[in-house]
Design a protein around this motif. Structure first.
Motif, PDB file in Angstrom:
ATOM      1  N   PHE A   1       0.885  -1.068   0.244  1.00 20.30           N
ATOM      2  CA  PHE A   1      -0.091  -0.084   0.054  1.00 20.30           C
ATOM      3  C   PHE A   1       0.975   0.820  -0.251  1.00 20.30           C
ATOM      4  CE2 PHE A   1      -2.499   3.119   2.209  1.00 20.30           C
ATOM      5  CZ  PHE A   1      -3.820   3.562   1.323  1.00 20.30           C
ATOM      6  N   GLU A   2       2.038   1.461   0.761  1.00 22.62           N
ATOM      7  CA  GLU A   2       3.352   2.136   1.020  1.00 22.62           C
ATOM      8  C   GLU A   2       3.860   2.891  -0.709  1.00 22.62           C
ATOM      9  OE1 GLU A   2       5.816   1.762   3.339  1.00 22.62           O
ATOM     10  OE2 GLU A   2       3.729   1.631   5.184  1.00 22.62           O
ATOM     11  N   ASN A   3       3.548   1.837  -1.548  1.00 24.96           N
ATOM     12  CA  ASN A   3       4.485   2.008  -2.397  1.00 24.96           C
ATOM     13  C   ASN A   3       2.974   2.459  -3.925  1.00 24.96           C
ATOM     14  OD1 ASN A   3       6.921   0.350  -1.800  1.00 24.96           O
ATOM     15  ND2 ASN A   3       7.083  -1.334  -2.801  1.00 24.96           N
ATOM     16  N   ALA A   4       2.002   2.005  -3.602  1.00 27.12           N
ATOM     17  CA  ALA A   4       0.833   2.539  -4.457  1.00 27.12           C
ATOM     18  C   ALA A   4       0.699   3.394  -4.130  1.00 27.12           C
ATOM     19  CB  ALA A   4      -0.560   1.864  -3.704  1.00 27.12           C
ATOM     20  N   VAL A   5       0.714   4.360  -3.082  1.00 28.29           N
ATOM     21  CA  VAL A   5       0.326   5.744  -2.539  1.00 28.29           C
ATOM     22  C   VAL A   5       1.496   6.703  -2.811  1.00 28.29           C
ATOM     23  CG1 VAL A   5       0.527   7.124  -1.182  1.00 28.29           C
ATOM     24  CG2 VAL A   5      -0.904   5.024  -0.426  1.00 28.29           C
ATOM     25  N   ALA A   6       2.881   5.981  -3.170  1.00 22.07           N
ATOM     26  CA  ALA A   6       3.958   6.744  -3.997  1.00 22.07           C
ATOM     27  C   ALA A   6       4.247   6.798  -5.169  1.00 22.07           C
ATOM     28  CB  ALA A   6       4.901   6.068  -3.234  1.00 22.07           C
ATOM     29  N   ALA A   7       3.598   5.951  -6.053  1.00 21.01           N
ATOM     30  CA  ALA A   7       3.235   5.513  -6.494  1.00 21.01           C
ATOM     31  C   ALA A   7       2.800   6.885  -7.524  1.00 21.01           C
ATOM     32  CB  ALA A   7       2.681   4.586  -7.702  1.00 21.01           C
ATOM     33  N   ALA A   8       1.188   6.915  -7.038  1.00 20.51           N
ATOM     34  CA  ALA A   8       0.421   8.469  -6.952  1.00 20.51           C
ATOM     35  C   ALA A   8       0.673   9.740  -6.766  1.00 20.51           C
ATOM     36  CB  ALA A   8      -1.303   7.999  -6.443  1.00 20.51           C
ATOM     37  N   GLY A   9       2.081   9.867  -6.391  1.00 21.29           N
ATOM     38  CA  GLY A   9       2.495  11.221  -6.400  1.00 21.29           C
ATOM     39  C   GLY A   9       2.093  10.886  -4.793  1.00 21.29           C
ATOM     40  N   LEU A  10       1.102  11.069  -3.881  1.00 20.25           N
ATOM     41  CA  LEU A  10       0.896  11.420  -2.404  1.00 20.25           C
ATOM     42  C   LEU A  10       1.606  10.958  -1.207  1.00 20.25           C
ATOM     43  CD1 LEU A  10      -2.701   9.679  -2.904  1.00 20.25           C
ATOM     44  CD2 LEU A  10      -1.574  12.174  -2.862  1.00 20.25           C
ATOM     45  N   PRO A  11       1.229  12.072  -0.434  1.00 19.07           N
ATOM     46  CA  PRO A  11       2.488  11.934   0.656  1.00 19.07           C
ATOM     47  C   PRO A  11       2.542  10.263   1.785  1.00 19.07           C
ATOM     48  CG  PRO A  11       1.408  13.820   0.844  1.00 19.07           C
ATOM     49  CD  PRO A  11       0.854  12.815  -0.547  1.00 19.07           C
ATOM     50  N   ASP A  12       3.725  10.040   2.254  1.00 20.44           N
ATOM     51  CA  ASP A  12       3.476   8.368   2.336  1.00 20.44           C
ATOM     52  C   ASP A  12       2.128   7.563   4.035  1.00 20.44           C
ATOM     53  OD1 ASP A  12       4.187   9.025   5.309  1.00 20.44           O
ATOM     54  OD2 ASP A  12       6.556   9.694   4.535  1.00 20.44           O
ATOM     55  N   ALA A  13       2.443   6.645   3.989  1.00 21.57           N
ATOM     56  CA  ALA A  13       1.460   5.992   4.449  1.00 21.57           C
ATOM     57  C   ALA A  13       1.653   4.985   5.254  1.00 21.57           C
ATOM     58  CB  ALA A  13       0.577   5.320   3.559  1.00 21.57           C
ATOM     59  N   LYS A  14       2.943   5.794   6.625  1.00 24.23           N
ATOM     60  CA  LYS A  14       3.572   4.867   7.695  1.00 24.23           C
ATOM     61  C   LYS A  14       1.722   4.766   8.390  1.00 24.23           C
ATOM     62  CE  LYS A  14       7.923   5.053   5.543  1.00 24.23           C
ATOM     63  NZ  LYS A  14       9.145   5.510   6.075  1.00 24.23           N
ATOM     64  N   GLN A  15       2.485   3.700   9.226  1.00 20.69           N
ATOM     65  CA  GLN A  15       1.306   3.937  10.332  1.00 20.69           C
ATOM     66  C   GLN A  15       2.237   4.177  11.601  1.00 20.69           C
ATOM     67  OE1 GLN A  15       2.605   0.558   9.231  1.00 20.69           O
ATOM     68  NE2 GLN A  15       3.880  -0.261  10.507  1.00 20.69           N
ATOM     69  N   PRO A  16       1.336   4.675  13.027  1.00 18.72           N
ATOM     70  CA  PRO A  16       2.011   4.967  14.023  1.00 18.72           C
ATOM     71  C   PRO A  16       2.343   3.970  14.676  1.00 18.72           C
ATOM     72  CG  PRO A  16       0.122   5.007  14.505  1.00 18.72           C
ATOM     73  CD  PRO A  16      -0.353   4.433  12.516  1.00 18.72           C
ATOM     74  N   PRO A  17       4.510   4.080  15.021  1.00 21.85           N
ATOM     75  CA  PRO A  17       5.047   3.449  15.191  1.00 21.85           C
ATOM     76  C   PRO A  17       4.485   2.783  16.988  1.00 21.85           C
ATOM     77  CG  PRO A  17       5.646   5.383  16.238  1.00 21.85           C
ATOM     78  CD  PRO A  17       4.745   5.748  15.196  1.00 21.85           C
ATOM     79  N   ALA A  18       2.996   3.286  18.045  1.00 29.90           N
ATOM     80  CA  ALA A  18       2.567   3.255  19.153  1.00 29.90           C
ATOM     81  C   ALA A  18       1.422   3.984  19.660  1.00 29.90           C
ATOM     82  CB  ALA A  18       3.575   3.154  20.193  1.00 29.90           C
ATOM     83  N   THR A  19       0.478   3.109  19.504  1.00 27.60           N
ATOM     84  CA  THR A  19      -0.678   3.341  20.224  1.00 27.60           C
ATOM     85  C   THR A  19      -0.988   3.065  21.842  1.00 27.60           C
ATOM     86  OG1 THR A  19      -2.195   1.045  19.611  1.00 27.60           O
ATOM     87  CG2 THR A  19      -1.292   2.836  17.699  1.00 27.60           C
ATOM     88  N   LEU A  20      -2.035   4.307  21.892  1.00 27.37           N
ATOM     89  CA  LEU A  20      -3.261   4.352  23.461  1.00 27.37           C
ATOM     90  C   LEU A  20      -3.626   3.867  23.519  1.00 27.37           C
ATOM     91  CD1 LEU A  20      -0.872   7.951  24.969  1.00 27.37           C
ATOM     92  CD2 LEU A  20      -0.371   5.255  25.287  1.00 27.37           C
TER      93      LEU A  20
END
Length: 237
Positions: free
Chosen positions: A49-68
């Motif tokens: 999914f991250e590669n697909a978003v980058a290929a479309a010219g959109l900003p990165d799509a990385k998930q948060p490293p931690a949650t509460l």
């Protein structure tokens, strides 16, 4: 990996079955409950999914490293039941756009304490865990834009969702008193296909799969745990 998951599931089920079929040698039974904040660290394979978003010219799509989040734990004669919800967002805002990647999880599970001390618990657990991702991209205009320019401008807006149900296999270690410190590691076995949707119902075809692999969590909370002897001493005075 599937053989390992099957083996872990069998061991958890065998432990629970043994606990039900054999009398507990811990004569002084213990009962307790806690409310806690889960700090979860998800390990997700979302490269497609991250590669697909980058290929479309959109900003990165990385998930948060931690949650509460928030959760509840119940202890009854070496049985440990837990229910929790966690959520976190990784946000990036620039002059011309805003992006967010949200991660969320909901889980409930049951474990069996292998120790005979109610102050400490070492336990395998088995349960259900639902995981999800939400990607948002919103294009912005300058702060000085007037109404006519805003209405005529064709701003881009993308919001895509992913969710998946899992069998949750894990192991935990807890210190229990008037406070709770509970460290856990879990492996996730998918129960359904990975799908990306829009508007909560329209599935996107040819979307890359997302694999929620495993997670680490640290549950910190407050509550109480008592043995039968504790209760008798308290009310006999």
């Amino acid at each position: 990996m599937k053989k390992l998951a099957s083996l872990l599931a069998f061991l958890c089920l065998a432990t629970a079955a043994s606990a039900q079929s054999q009398p507990d040698s811990l004569k002084n039974r213990a009962f307790g409950s806690y409310i806690f904040i889960p700090v979860e660290f998800p390990i997700i394979d979302n490269k497609g999914f991250e590669n697909a978003v980058a290929a479309a010219g959109l900003p990165d799509a990385k998930q948060p490293p931690a949650t509460l989040g928030i959760g509840f734990q119940f202890y009854a004669n070496r049985g440990i039941s837990t229910i929790s919800f966690a959520k976190g967002t990784r946000r990036k805002e620039k002059d011309t756009y805003l992006t967010e990647m949200e991660y969320r999880s909901f889980s409930f599970n049951f474990g069996y304490d292998l120790t005979k001390s109610h102050r400490y618990a070492l336990y395998p657990y088995l349960g259900f865990k639902g995981n999800g991702l939400n990607y948002l991209y919103r294009e912005k205009l300058d702060e000085t834009t007037d109404l006519e320019d805003y209405l005529e401008n064709d701003l881009q807006y993308k919001e895509i969702h992913n969710s998946r149900a899992h069998l949750d296999l894990g192991f935990g270690f807890a210190r229990q008193s008037f406070y709770l410190i509970n460290a856990r590691v879990g492996y996730l076995v998918p129960l359904e296909k990975s799908r990306w949707t829009i508007n909560d119902y329209l599935h996107l075809s040819a979307a890359p799969g997302t694999r929620y692999r495993f997670y680490f969590s640290l549950n910190i909370g407050f509550g109480a745990i008592f043995t039968e002897d504790d209760v008798r001493r308290r009310y006999s005075n």
